[in-house]
Design a protein around this motif. Sequence first.
Motif, PDB file in Angstrom:
ATOM      1  N   LEU A  96      12.392   4.782  11.557  1.00 39.96           N
ATOM      2  CA  LEU A  96      12.688   4.897  10.045  1.00 39.96           C
ATOM      3  C   LEU A  96      13.071   3.795   8.676  1.00 39.96           C
ATOM      4  N   ASP A  97      14.811   4.119   9.005  1.00 41.42           N
ATOM      5  CA  ASP A  97      15.504   3.329   8.474  1.00 41.42           C
ATOM      6  C   ASP A  97      14.717   2.213   8.293  1.00 41.42           C
ATOM      7  N   ARG A  98      14.523   1.259   9.395  1.00 39.92           N
ATOM      8  CA  ARG A  98      14.222   0.065   9.446  1.00 39.92           C
ATOM      9  C   ARG A  98      13.313   0.148   8.777  1.00 39.92           C
ATOM     10  N   ALA A  99      11.921   1.152   8.416  1.00 42.47           N
ATOM     11  CA  ALA A  99      10.442   0.610   8.110  1.00 42.47           C
ATOM     12  C   ALA A  99      10.396   1.604   6.606  1.00 42.47           C
ATOM     13  N   HIS A 102       0.759  -1.016  -0.154  1.00 39.38           N
ATOM     14  CA  HIS A 102      -0.128   0.345  -0.087  1.00 39.38           C
ATOM     15  C   HIS A 102       0.788   1.789  -0.126  1.00 39.38           C
ATOM     16  N   LEU A 103       2.383   1.344   0.188  1.00 37.94           N
ATOM     17  CA  LEU A 103       3.087   2.332   0.416  1.00 37.94           C
ATOM     18  C   LEU A 103       3.344   2.589  -1.047  1.00 37.94           C
ATOM     19  N   GLU A 106      10.188  10.004  -1.354  1.00 39.39           N
ATOM     20  CA  GLU A 106       8.376   9.289  -1.460  1.00 39.39           C
ATOM     21  C   GLU A 106       7.859   9.553   0.182  1.00 39.39           C
ATOM     22  N   ALA A 107       8.661   9.161   0.705  1.00 39.68           N
ATOM     23  CA  ALA A 107       8.678   8.868   2.852  1.00 39.68           C
ATOM     24  C   ALA A 107       7.829  10.386   3.075  1.00 39.68           C
ATOM     25  N   LYS A 153      -0.812   7.002   4.879  1.00 28.96           N
ATOM     26  CA  LYS A 153       0.054   6.223   4.473  1.00 28.96           C
ATOM     27  C   LYS A 153       1.058   7.025   5.836  1.00 28.96           C
ATOM     28  N   ALA A 154       0.846   7.840   5.580  1.00 31.88           N
ATOM     29  CA  ALA A 154       1.615   9.002   6.560  1.00 31.88           C
ATOM     30  C   ALA A 154       0.954   7.916   8.475  1.00 31.88           C
ATOM     31  N   VAL A 155       0.159   8.060   8.411  1.00 31.88           N
ATOM     32  CA  VAL A 155      -0.145   7.569   9.670  1.00 31.88           C
ATOM     33  C   VAL A 155       0.838   5.586   9.558  1.00 31.88           C
ATOM     34  N   TYR A 156       0.647   5.075   8.546  1.00 29.05           N
ATOM     35  CA  TYR A 156       0.780   3.647   9.095  1.00 29.05           C
ATOM     36  C   TYR A 156       2.509   4.018   9.305  1.00 29.05           C
ATOM     37  N   LEU A 157       3.584   4.532   8.092  1.00 27.12           N
ATOM     38  CA  LEU A 157       4.533   4.623   7.762  1.00 27.12           C
ATOM     39  C   LEU A 157       5.183   5.394   9.739  1.00 27.12           C
TER      40      LEU A 157
END
Length: 349
Positions: free
Chosen positions: A163-166, A137-138, A176-177, A149-153
Motif C-alpha cells: 500500500l505504501d508504494r501504491a 484516475h485516482l 482518501e484511499a 478506483k478500489a479494484v485498481y488500488l
Amino acid sequence: MQKPRSFETETKLEYIDQELLDFDPSNPRFGGSMENRKPEEIQKALFEKPYFASELVESFLKNGFIDYEPLVVRREGQRFTVIEGNRRLAAIREILANPNRYKGKTDDLKSIPALVFPDKPDDEQKSEMRVYLGIRHLNPIREWPSRSKAVYLDLACKEPGGLDRALEETQLKKVEARRFLVPYRLLKHVHVELPAEVDFWMLGEALSRTGIKKFLQLEIDSKTLEILNCDKKSVNLLLDYLYGPIQKDGRRDVSRRVVEDTRDLSRLSKVLGSEKAIAALRKGSPLEEAEILVDTREESIKRLAKVTKELGVLIGKLVSRSRDEDSTHLRRTYEEFKTAVRAFTIKEH
C-alpha cells in the motif's frame, strides 16, 4: 543490475491502426463488469452509464485526436490491448462505423498515437504504468467510479512495496484511499458482490460513521487497510439498509431500502446503536420511526413540537374552507391537542 532494453521491450510512442487495438475487459475502471464480454458488448456498454463514451464523439469530430494525449497500450503479439483510453477507442469506433452519421475530422482517427508498453514489462515499466494510471484516475483531475478506483488500488497493493508504494506512486493520501479501498475489501471479505449499477460510494460513506463501524464490529489494519474482522450478518443487514434486501431473482429491492441518500447515514449510525431501534428496522419500520426510539427525552419533546406544527398545517390545508360538522370537530380537537402539547413542553422546560 537491470539489462538494457531491446527495441521490442522499449516503451515508445507509436501511431497504430485502430483496427489493431483491443479493449481491456480486465481494466480496473470496469470493476470486473466487462469480464468475458465480447468486444461489441464492451463497445455498447461504454456508451452507457457510467462511462458515457458518447460524450467524446463531438470533440473528436471537431478537433480530431489530440496527439499530446495518447492512448496507453500493451503489445500483445501483433495487436495491442488498451490499458488507458477504452472510452476514447469506443468513441472512435462509433464514428468510423457510421460515416454517414458523423461528419468532421475523421481521417486522423484511423491511426492513433499510443504509448506502447511491451507484453512483458519490466519492474520499472510496471511502475511507470501504475504511476501514470494512478495519477490520471485516482486523483480528482480525472474521475474513475469509486469501485474502479478500489479494484485498481487493491491490485497495486499486491505489487512489491504494498500500500505504501501504491500511495506514493498515485500521490494519494491514505485517508482518501480508505474511502473506496476499505468498502471494496469488506465486500470481498464477506463474499458479497454488489450490482454494477448501485452506488458503491454510499457504502464508503457509511463506513466513515463510527456507529456503523461499531455495529459491524469492523476492525481494519491501520497500516495496510486490510480487513481484520467484521460480523458478516451485520454487514449483510447494512447492505439491505443501503441498497434494499435481495429478492428471489438476485436483485435488490431498492424500494425497501432504509437510506435514501448520504444525508441519512448519520441518522442510521445513531439508530444502529440501539437493539430496540434495530428490531424496528427489521420489522419494516422506516428510519424516521426507528430514530424516535433512540431520541433523548429533549429530542423527543422537540420532535413532538415539530410534528404538532406540521399537523396543524396539514389540517389547515384539508379543512380550511369546510364548515361541516366533521371538519369543525377536527379543527377543535387539533386546537385542544396543540394546547395540551404546549402546556406539556412548557412544564418539561
